[in-house]
Each structure stands twice: as structure tokens, then as C-alpha cells.
Scaffold this motif. Sequence first.
Motif, mmCIF file in Angstrom:
data_model
loop_
_atom_site.group_PDB
_atom_site.id
_atom_site.type_symbol
_atom_site.label_atom_id
_atom_site.label_comp_id
_atom_site.label_asym_id
_atom_site.label_seq_id
_atom_site.Cartn_x
_atom_site.Cartn_y
_atom_site.Cartn_z
ATOM 1 N N LEU A 103 0.687 -1.297 -0.116
ATOM 2 C CA LEU A 103 0.030 0.152 0.023
ATOM 3 C C LEU A 103 0.840 1.410 0.015
ATOM 4 C CD1 LEU A 103 -2.676 -0.879 2.719
ATOM 5 C CD2 LEU A 103 -2.849 -1.379 0.395
ATOM 6 N N GLN A 104 0.315 2.222 -0.705
ATOM 7 C CA GLN A 104 0.987 3.650 -0.503
ATOM 8 C C GLN A 104 -0.101 4.685 -0.696
ATOM 9 O OE1 GLN A 104 3.688 3.695 -3.762
ATOM 10 N NE2 GLN A 104 2.254 3.036 -5.185
ATOM 11 N N GLY A 105 0.285 5.783 -0.294
ATOM 12 C CA GLY A 105 -0.509 7.192 -0.625
ATOM 13 C C GLY A 105 -1.712 6.965 0.716
ATOM 14 N N GLU A 106 -2.674 7.309 0.468
ATOM 15 C CA GLU A 106 -3.788 7.511 1.537
ATOM 16 C C GLU A 106 -3.956 6.231 2.222
ATOM 17 O OE1 GLU A 106 -7.383 9.046 -0.107
ATOM 18 O OE2 GLU A 106 -6.401 11.109 -0.440
ATOM 19 N N PHE A 135 -0.247 3.579 9.049
ATOM 20 C CA PHE A 135 0.766 4.442 9.643
ATOM 21 C C PHE A 135 0.006 5.022 10.914
ATOM 22 C CE2 PHE A 135 3.080 5.836 5.543
ATOM 23 C CZ PHE A 135 3.562 4.778 5.512
ATOM 24 N N GLU A 136 -1.268 5.105 10.808
ATOM 25 C CA GLU A 136 -2.311 5.688 11.820
ATOM 26 C C GLU A 136 -2.380 4.508 13.034
ATOM 27 O OE1 GLU A 136 -6.474 7.899 12.920
ATOM 28 O OE2 GLU A 136 -5.787 7.766 10.691
ATOM 29 N N LEU A 187 15.541 3.574 4.824
ATOM 30 C CA LEU A 187 14.797 4.178 6.012
ATOM 31 C C LEU A 187 13.600 3.533 6.158
ATOM 32 C CD1 LEU A 187 14.771 7.984 4.536
ATOM 33 C CD2 LEU A 187 16.497 7.033 6.196
ATOM 34 N N ASP A 188 13.573 2.271 5.965
ATOM 35 C CA ASP A 188 12.320 1.412 6.078
ATOM 36 C C ASP A 188 12.443 1.075 7.616
ATOM 37 O OD1 ASP A 188 11.442 1.864 3.510
ATOM 38 O OD2 ASP A 188 11.672 -0.213 2.812
ATOM 39 N N LYS A 189 11.521 0.873 8.076
ATOM 40 C CA LYS A 189 11.278 0.201 9.569
ATOM 41 C C LYS A 189 10.579 -1.290 9.336
ATOM 42 C CE LYS A 189 10.841 4.388 11.926
ATOM 43 N NZ LYS A 189 10.077 5.435 12.972
ATOM 44 N N THR A 190 10.767 -2.163 10.241
ATOM 45 C CA THR A 190 10.102 -3.435 10.251
ATOM 46 C C THR A 190 9.712 -3.873 11.342
ATOM 47 O OG1 THR A 190 12.311 -4.410 10.779
ATOM 48 C CG2 THR A 190 11.873 -4.017 8.415
ATOM 49 N N ALA A 191 8.691 -4.651 11.432
ATOM 50 C CA ALA A 191 7.974 -5.645 12.499
ATOM 51 C C ALA A 191 7.679 -6.807 12.033
ATOM 52 C CB ALA A 191 6.928 -4.682 13.023
ATOM 53 N N THR A 192 7.687 -7.953 13.095
ATOM 54 C CA THR A 192 7.324 -9.185 12.732
ATOM 55 C C THR A 192 6.351 -9.696 13.782
ATOM 56 O OG1 THR A 192 9.295 -10.057 14.208
ATOM 57 C CG2 THR A 192 9.648 -9.779 11.765
ATOM 58 N N ARG A 193 5.389 -10.514 13.166
ATOM 59 C CA ARG A 193 4.672 -11.068 14.084
ATOM 60 C C ARG A 193 4.260 -12.278 13.655
ATOM 61 N NH1 ARG A 193 -1.684 -9.139 15.917
ATOM 62 N NH2 ARG A 193 -2.088 -11.155 17.194
ATOM 63 N N PHE A 202 8.175 8.297 5.718
ATOM 64 C CA PHE A 202 8.793 9.274 5.023
ATOM 65 C C PHE A 202 8.414 9.031 3.572
ATOM 66 C CE2 PHE A 202 11.520 8.251 8.862
ATOM 67 C CZ PHE A 202 11.227 9.370 9.402
ATOM 68 N N VAL A 203 8.690 7.971 3.131
ATOM 69 C CA VAL A 203 8.383 7.773 1.646
ATOM 70 C C VAL A 203 6.831 7.444 1.377
ATOM 71 C CG1 VAL A 203 8.689 6.259 -0.619
ATOM 72 C CG2 VAL A 203 10.603 6.784 1.379
ATOM 73 N N GLY A 204 6.158 6.849 2.403
ATOM 74 C CA GLY A 204 4.752 6.711 2.285
ATOM 75 C C GLY A 204 4.163 5.377 1.857
ATOM 76 N N HIS A 205 4.902 4.181 2.091
ATOM 77 C CA HIS A 205 4.554 2.911 1.735
ATOM 78 C C HIS A 205 4.635 1.981 2.760
ATOM 79 C CE1 HIS A 205 8.962 2.522 0.390
ATOM 80 N NE2 HIS A 205 8.665 1.551 1.337
#
Length: 270
Positions: free
Chosen positions: A131-134, A140-141, A183-189, A199-202
Motif C-alpha cells: 500500500l501507498q498514499g492514503e 501508519f495511523e 529508511l524502512d522500518k520493520t516489525a514481525t508477528r 517518510f516515503v509513504g509505503h
Amino acid sequence: MPTFDDALADAAEMSEAMRGLAHATRRVDRPEQLYPVLGDLLGSVRSLEQILGQLATAHETLSDRATDDAGDGPAGRSDAAATVTELRAAAVLISQAEPRLDAGMGAAGRIAWHSEPVSDVRREFINVVFLQGEEADQIFETITLQGADQAIEHLARHDLGDETVDAALENGYVYDQPPVGQLDKTATRDAYTLVYNPFVGHVGLYRQRDALPDPVLIGLEDPPRQAAARTAAERAATQGAERSRRERLGATTVNRPPAASHQVGRGLGR
């Protein structure tokens, strides 16, 4: 045992210990011993750098006592100065080796040794959704307000098992590791890895191709009803995200006919 005050005796003991270690490491049958051996060796390398520097200083400070075999003072002092130069150069080389050994020890510390050889299974990661954009802003929210685990749980609804795997294979969304930018962040589950960049929005969700996620996480108890519950707006959003991803990655579009008889609940992966 070291004397800590007799350099000649301690040097002889160190030499014997190094000869013993060289012999003992010709063959290693217990790999769990390798990490502590590297730790002791790293300490020895650090001490060796210090020893070389101290021996160089000794040759420098005691050079007024030096002669050659014929009693020539200037010749003795010249050789002492040459010894100082070479010992300090050797210390510099050892100092360069120390961080490499330290890094090697760090990598060795991440190894889990097994009692028997393990099969070389290649792990592949498939993209579940991008996903990207809105659409990405909504995720992100969620991450900000509820955490990355909740975002993964939300995006895992896009995982339709074999259908998702087939689509990833056909469109080329298969990776040795989840693609992570600078600059990407990661999380695992569970079996999922979330890669996101506000920052880039994806936002991208990836899963090990052959992994079986927690059925509760992806709601596989009643997959046909879950699939039917997707609204037209959700389907349009997903299609829009797929088009954006194809444009970004330059992948070939694959138009697959709907699999009316395909049951998502029969499994994830082959």
C-alpha cells in the motif's frame, strides 16, 4: 600459570598455549565450543597489540644500553630504532585485525548449532499486500495508535493462502528476504514481516512462502464468509494498490480468471 611479572616465563607459556590451540583447532567436533574459543582469542589479540606496543617502548627507552656484537653503540641504537618501527607497525596490523575478529565473533554468536547436519532449506518471502498514499497513511495511523502488531493483523486479512502465493509467483513478488530500504522500518508477528516507511509513504506485508500463519490471525475459521465480507470499496482499494505496485516494480501484469471453486481454507502454501 602466568606469573604477571616474569615476561620471559609468560612469553614461553603463551607460545606453548598458542601451539596447543593451533593443534586443537585442526579438527573441531563440538561446534558449540567455537564461540567461547573466539572470545578468548579476541582477548589474546587485544593483549598482543598491547604487548607489541610495550615492547617497542622498551626498545626505545633502553636504546642507550644497546650495541652490536662488536660493541658499536650507534649500530646498536640504530637496530633498536628499527625494532621500534617494526614492532609498532605490527601493533597497527594487529589493531586492524581486532575489529574483524570482533565482527566474526558477533556473527558466530548468532549461530544455533545442531547435533546433526540440517537440510539446506531456502526460505522465500512472498508479498501479501503493498500500500501507498492514503491507504498507507491509514496503516501508519494504526501503527501510531495501536502498534505494529495491530497493523499486521489488519493487513493479514489480504492473505488468501494459496491464491496469494500463486499471485506472488506469477507477478514476481518473491524475495529471498523482505525488501527493506535504508529508511524502512520493520516489525514481525508470527510468519509475517511488516516493512513500512512513513517518510516515503509505503507499507508492505510479507510472509514466508511455506509458512502456516496462526489461523486466528488471518481468520481462516470460515474463509468463504470472510472473502464474501470484503466490500467493493476494499476490492477497489486492493486493485489500486496492486496497480501502483506493478508500476513501481515494473512487473508484468497477470490477469487470472476467477477460481470459483478455489477454497482458500485448504491451506497456505504447498
